[in-house]
Scaffold this motif. Structure first.
Motif, PDB file in Angstrom:
ATOM      1  N   LEU A 212       0.833  -1.208   0.000  1.00 34.81           N
ATOM      2  CA  LEU A 212       0.000   0.000   0.000  1.00 34.81           C
ATOM      3  C   LEU A 212       0.865   1.254   0.000  1.00 34.81           C
ATOM      4  CD1 LEU A 212      -2.656  -1.166   2.605  1.00 34.81           C
ATOM      5  CD2 LEU A 212      -3.042  -0.858   0.153  1.00 34.81           C
ATOM      6  N   MET A 213       1.963   1.202   0.733  1.00 31.85           N
ATOM      7  CA  MET A 213       2.873   2.354   0.757  1.00 31.85           C
ATOM      8  C   MET A 213       3.521   2.551  -0.608  1.00 31.85           C
ATOM      9  SD  MET A 213       2.858   3.833   3.733  1.00 31.85           S
ATOM     10  CE  MET A 213       4.420   4.685   3.844  1.00 31.85           C
ATOM     11  N   ASP A 214       3.928   1.449  -1.225  1.00 28.83           N
ATOM     12  CA  ASP A 214       4.564   1.540  -2.540  1.00 28.83           C
ATOM     13  C   ASP A 214       3.601   2.097  -3.588  1.00 28.83           C
ATOM     14  OD1 ASP A 214       6.865   0.487  -1.457  1.00 28.83           O
ATOM     15  OD2 ASP A 214       6.488  -1.561  -2.157  1.00 28.83           O
ATOM     16  N   GLN A 215       2.310   1.724  -3.440  1.00 29.16           N
ATOM     17  CA  GLN A 215       1.291   2.179  -4.393  1.00 29.16           C
ATOM     18  C   GLN A 215       0.777   3.578  -4.076  1.00 29.16           C
ATOM     19  OE1 GLN A 215      -1.605  -0.933  -4.006  1.00 29.16           O
ATOM     20  NE2 GLN A 215      -0.257  -2.507  -4.873  1.00 29.16           N
ATOM     21  N   LYS A 216       1.161   4.112  -2.901  1.00 29.22           N
ATOM     22  CA  LYS A 216       0.780   5.463  -2.470  1.00 29.22           C
ATOM     23  C   LYS A 216      -0.745   5.667  -2.483  1.00 29.22           C
ATOM     24  CE  LYS A 216       5.111   7.620  -4.091  1.00 29.22           C
ATOM     25  NZ  LYS A 216       5.820   7.063  -2.984  1.00 29.22           N
ATOM     26  N   VAL A 217      -1.468   4.668  -1.990  1.00 31.21           N
ATOM     27  CA  VAL A 217      -2.934   4.768  -1.991  1.00 31.21           C
ATOM     28  C   VAL A 217      -3.483   5.224  -0.640  1.00 31.21           C
ATOM     29  CG1 VAL A 217      -3.158   2.978  -3.737  1.00 31.21           C
ATOM     30  CG2 VAL A 217      -3.262   2.333  -1.332  1.00 31.21           C
ATOM     31  N   LEU A 218      -2.644   5.274   0.385  1.00 27.92           N
ATOM     32  CA  LEU A 218      -3.116   5.637   1.715  1.00 27.92           C
ATOM     33  C   LEU A 218      -3.057   7.141   1.919  1.00 27.92           C
ATOM     34  CD1 LEU A 218      -1.320   2.861   3.792  1.00 27.92           C
ATOM     35  CD2 LEU A 218      -3.704   2.884   3.027  1.00 27.92           C
ATOM     36  N   SER A 219      -4.061   7.690   2.624  1.00 24.76           N
ATOM     37  CA  SER A 219      -4.063   9.113   2.918  1.00 24.76           C
ATOM     38  C   SER A 219      -3.032   9.411   3.997  1.00 24.76           C
ATOM     39  CB  SER A 219      -5.453   9.568   3.391  1.00 24.76           C
ATOM     40  OG  SER A 219      -5.771   8.987   4.636  1.00 24.76           O
ATOM     41  N   ASP A 220      -2.499  10.625   3.990  1.00 21.66           N
ATOM     42  CA  ASP A 220      -1.479  11.004   4.969  1.00 21.66           C
ATOM     43  C   ASP A 220      -2.011  10.888   6.394  1.00 21.66           C
ATOM     44  OD1 ASP A 220       0.297  11.519   2.945  1.00 21.66           O
ATOM     45  OD2 ASP A 220      -0.070  13.681   2.909  1.00 21.66           O
ATOM     46  N   GLY A 221      -3.294  11.157   6.586  1.00 19.05           N
ATOM     47  CA  GLY A 221      -3.856  11.168   7.928  1.00 19.05           C
ATOM     48  C   GLY A 221      -3.884   9.812   8.607  1.00 19.05           C
ATOM     49  N   ILE A 222      -3.913   8.735   7.813  1.00 26.68           N
ATOM     50  CA  ILE A 222      -4.002   7.394   8.400  1.00 26.68           C
ATOM     51  C   ILE A 222      -2.620   6.836   8.723  1.00 26.68           C
ATOM     52  CG2 ILE A 222      -3.862   5.947   6.321  1.00 26.68           C
ATOM     53  CD1 ILE A 222      -6.444   5.595   9.164  1.00 26.68           C
ATOM     54  N   LEU A 223      -1.573   7.399   8.159  1.00 28.87           N
ATOM     55  CA  LEU A 223      -0.231   6.826   8.328  1.00 28.87           C
ATOM     56  C   LEU A 223       0.238   6.809   9.783  1.00 28.87           C
ATOM     57  CD1 LEU A 223       1.583   8.200   5.151  1.00 28.87           C
ATOM     58  CD2 LEU A 223       0.536   5.965   5.504  1.00 28.87           C
ATOM     59  N   PRO A 224       0.025   7.899  10.574  1.00 27.87           N
ATOM     60  CA  PRO A 224       0.455   7.824  11.979  1.00 27.87           C
ATOM     61  C   PRO A 224      -0.258   6.717  12.752  1.00 27.87           C
ATOM     62  CG  PRO A 224       0.081  10.107  11.327  1.00 27.87           C
ATOM     63  CD  PRO A 224      -0.449   9.249  10.218  1.00 27.87           C
ATOM     64  N   LYS A 225      -1.554   6.493  12.455  1.00 29.27           N
ATOM     65  CA  LYS A 225      -2.278   5.414  13.135  1.00 29.27           C
ATOM     66  C   LYS A 225      -1.680   4.051  12.787  1.00 29.27           C
ATOM     67  CE  LYS A 225      -6.849   7.398  14.009  1.00 29.27           C
ATOM     68  NZ  LYS A 225      -6.447   8.786  13.874  1.00 29.27           N
ATOM     69  N   LEU A 226      -1.345   3.867  11.521  1.00 31.07           N
ATOM     70  CA  LEU A 226      -0.754   2.590  11.109  1.00 31.07           C
ATOM     71  C   LEU A 226       0.638   2.401  11.713  1.00 31.07           C
ATOM     72  CD1 LEU A 226      -1.925   2.455   7.408  1.00 31.07           C
ATOM     73  CD2 LEU A 226      -2.580   0.870   9.216  1.00 31.07           C
ATOM     74  N   ASP A 227       1.402   3.482  11.788  1.00 32.77           N
ATOM     75  CA  ASP A 227       2.727   3.391  12.417  1.00 32.77           C
ATOM     76  C   ASP A 227       2.585   2.991  13.881  1.00 32.77           C
ATOM     77  OD1 ASP A 227       4.031   4.060  10.092  1.00 32.77           O
ATOM     78  OD2 ASP A 227       4.238   6.186  10.591  1.00 32.77           O
ATOM     79  N   ASN A 228       1.641   3.614  14.584  1.00 32.37           N
ATOM     80  CA  ASN A 228       1.407   3.260  15.983  1.00 32.37           C
ATOM     81  C   ASN A 228       0.887   1.832  16.108  1.00 32.37           C
ATOM     82  OD1 ASN A 228       2.025   5.502  17.837  1.00 32.37           O
ATOM     83  ND2 ASN A 228       0.557   6.650  16.622  1.00 32.37           N
ATOM     84  N   ALA A 229       0.035   1.434  15.163  1.00 34.79           N
ATOM     85  CA  ALA A 229      -0.534   0.083  15.202  1.00 34.79           C
ATOM     86  C   ALA A 229       0.559  -0.973  15.075  1.00 34.79           C
ATOM     87  CB  ALA A 229      -1.565  -0.082  14.086  1.00 34.79           C
ATOM     88  N   PHE A 230       1.422  -0.824  14.081  1.00 35.35           N
ATOM     89  CA  PHE A 230       2.477  -1.821  13.904  1.00 35.35           C
ATOM     90  C   PHE A 230       3.512  -1.752  15.025  1.00 35.35           C
ATOM     91  CE2 PHE A 230       0.919  -2.106   9.493  1.00 35.35           C
ATOM     92  CZ  PHE A 230       0.867  -3.484   9.384  1.00 35.35           C
ATOM     93  N   GLY A 231       3.736  -0.544  15.560  1.00 33.40           N
ATOM     94  CA  GLY A 231       4.614  -0.434  16.722  1.00 33.40           C
ATOM     95  C   GLY A 231       4.081  -1.234  17.889  1.00 33.40           C
ATOM     96  N   ALA A 232       2.753  -1.178  18.086  1.00 36.67           N
ATOM     97  CA  ALA A 232       2.126  -1.929  19.172  1.00 36.67           C
ATOM     98  C   ALA A 232       2.212  -3.427  18.927  1.00 36.67           C
ATOM     99  CB  ALA A 232       0.669  -1.497  19.318  1.00 36.67           C
ATOM    100  N   ILE A 233       1.896  -3.862  17.699  1.00 32.94           N
ATOM    101  CA  ILE A 233       1.945  -5.286  17.359  1.00 32.94           C
ATOM    102  C   ILE A 233       3.358  -5.839  17.559  1.00 32.94           C
ATOM    103  CG2 ILE A 233       1.858  -6.904  15.415  1.00 32.94           C
ATOM    104  CD1 ILE A 233      -0.909  -6.270  16.394  1.00 32.94           C
ATOM    105  N   ASN A 234       4.351  -5.053  17.201  1.00 34.25           N
ATOM    106  CA  ASN A 234       5.741  -5.500  17.306  1.00 34.25           C
ATOM    107  C   ASN A 234       6.228  -5.588  18.749  1.00 34.25           C
ATOM    108  OD1 ASN A 234       5.958  -5.687  14.530  1.00 34.25           O
ATOM    109  ND2 ASN A 234       6.800  -3.628  14.282  1.00 34.25           N
ATOM    110  N   HIS A 235       5.432  -5.025  19.680  1.00 40.12           N
ATOM    111  CA  HIS A 235       5.867  -5.000  21.078  1.00 40.12           C
ATOM    112  C   HIS A 235       4.842  -5.654  22.009  1.00 40.12           C
ATOM    113  CE1 HIS A 235       8.585  -1.938  19.351  1.00 40.12           C
ATOM    114  NE2 HIS A 235       9.395  -2.311  20.304  1.00 40.12           N
ATOM    115  N   GLY A 236       4.160  -6.685  21.526  1.00 37.15           N
ATOM    116  CA  GLY A 236       3.396  -7.528  22.420  1.00 37.15           C
ATOM    117  C   GLY A 236       1.897  -7.358  22.421  1.00 37.15           C
TER     118      GLY A 236
END
Length: 262
Positions: A212-236
């Protein structure tokens, strides 16, 4: 088996009285242990305008100068937080309003000045979160409601991103509970087309996220939520879900609406 739901509700929901009331009713109906983290909405801007304190933003982020930190402390930690707590009490949910300074739960570090001076803005690390007071409240049947404020340990309140607070609490508490972190906002989930509210991507893993990032289909506003989401998943954190505020109750079940991050 999920035994703790950490739910963040966005500012656009806070600013919509009808949607907020519906959300709070459904949040109150969640029978499991739960925590609510709320954004600020536009209330601080409106009150700041009345006081002659201009709101300043850079790339959508509020510059929190000395006057502004006073306003957001009053509005986020006082007006908005206590209104939410009072409304939850009226719906049978025994809640308590908190900031990160209360119980020393969320110490933070003032963001260093690089190209932009954001002022009194706090950055949080999950390992700094003091979970004991939160666990004590949860085990006593009390629902914590966090305003997006932290502190630096030296007496200074700091304005802090609510998504980050939610993620940090989820990571810290995942040592004791199976946690589902839920980001609730005014959209149905992560959208493959920002202009189509029904274009929900139901499942995102790391590979799909990169596509999705490579295709640039995501809005800028959702990116911080996804970054936080994967940060959480990666830490338990067991699961992260991004969805509409109206779906909060169903999203605490096995039948979810929105976007599940795994």
């Amino acid at each position: 088996m999920i035994d703790l739901f950490i739910i963040k509700v966005g500012g656009n929901v806070i600013d919509n009285p009808a949607l907020l009331q519906s959300f709070l009713g459904k949040f109150a109906a969640i029978s499991a242990k739960k925590i609510l983290i709320h954004g600020g909405g536009k209330v601080a801007t409106r009150i700041g305008d009345k006081l002659g304190i201009e709101s300043k933003y850079v790339d959508g982020r509020r510059i929190t100068d000395a006057d502004t930190i006073d306003v957001v402390t009053m509005v986020y930690g006082g007006l908005v937080n206590k209104q939410l707590v009072a409304q939850l009490q009226s719906k049978g949910c025994n809640a308590i309003g908190l900031t990160g300074a209360d119980g020393n739960i969320i110490p933070a570090t003032k963001r260093p000045v690089k190209t932009i001076d954001y002022g009194f803005v706090g950055d949080v690390k999950p390992e700094q979160v003091q979970t004991a007071p939160v666990v004590a409240l949860l085990e006593a049947g009390i629902t914590p409601v966090f305003a997006p404020l932290t502190h630096d340990g030296n007496g200074q309140i700091l304005n802090t991103n609510a998504d980050t607070i939610a993620s940090s609490l989820a990571i810290a508490l995942s040592a004791k509970y199976n946690v589902r972190l839920i980001y609730c906002f005014e959209k149905k989930g992560v959208l493959s087309d920002p202009n189509d509210d029904n274009a929900v991507i139901n499942l995102i893993n790391k590979d799909i996220y990169q596509q999705l990032m490579d295709q640039k289909v995501l809005s800028d506003g959702i990116l911080p939520k996804l970054d936080n989401a994967f940060g959480a998943i990666n830490h338990g954190v067991k699961e992260v879900l991004i969805g509409h505020a109206e779906d909060v109750l169903s999203n605490t079940t096995d039948t979810v609406a929105g976007t599940l991050i795994c």
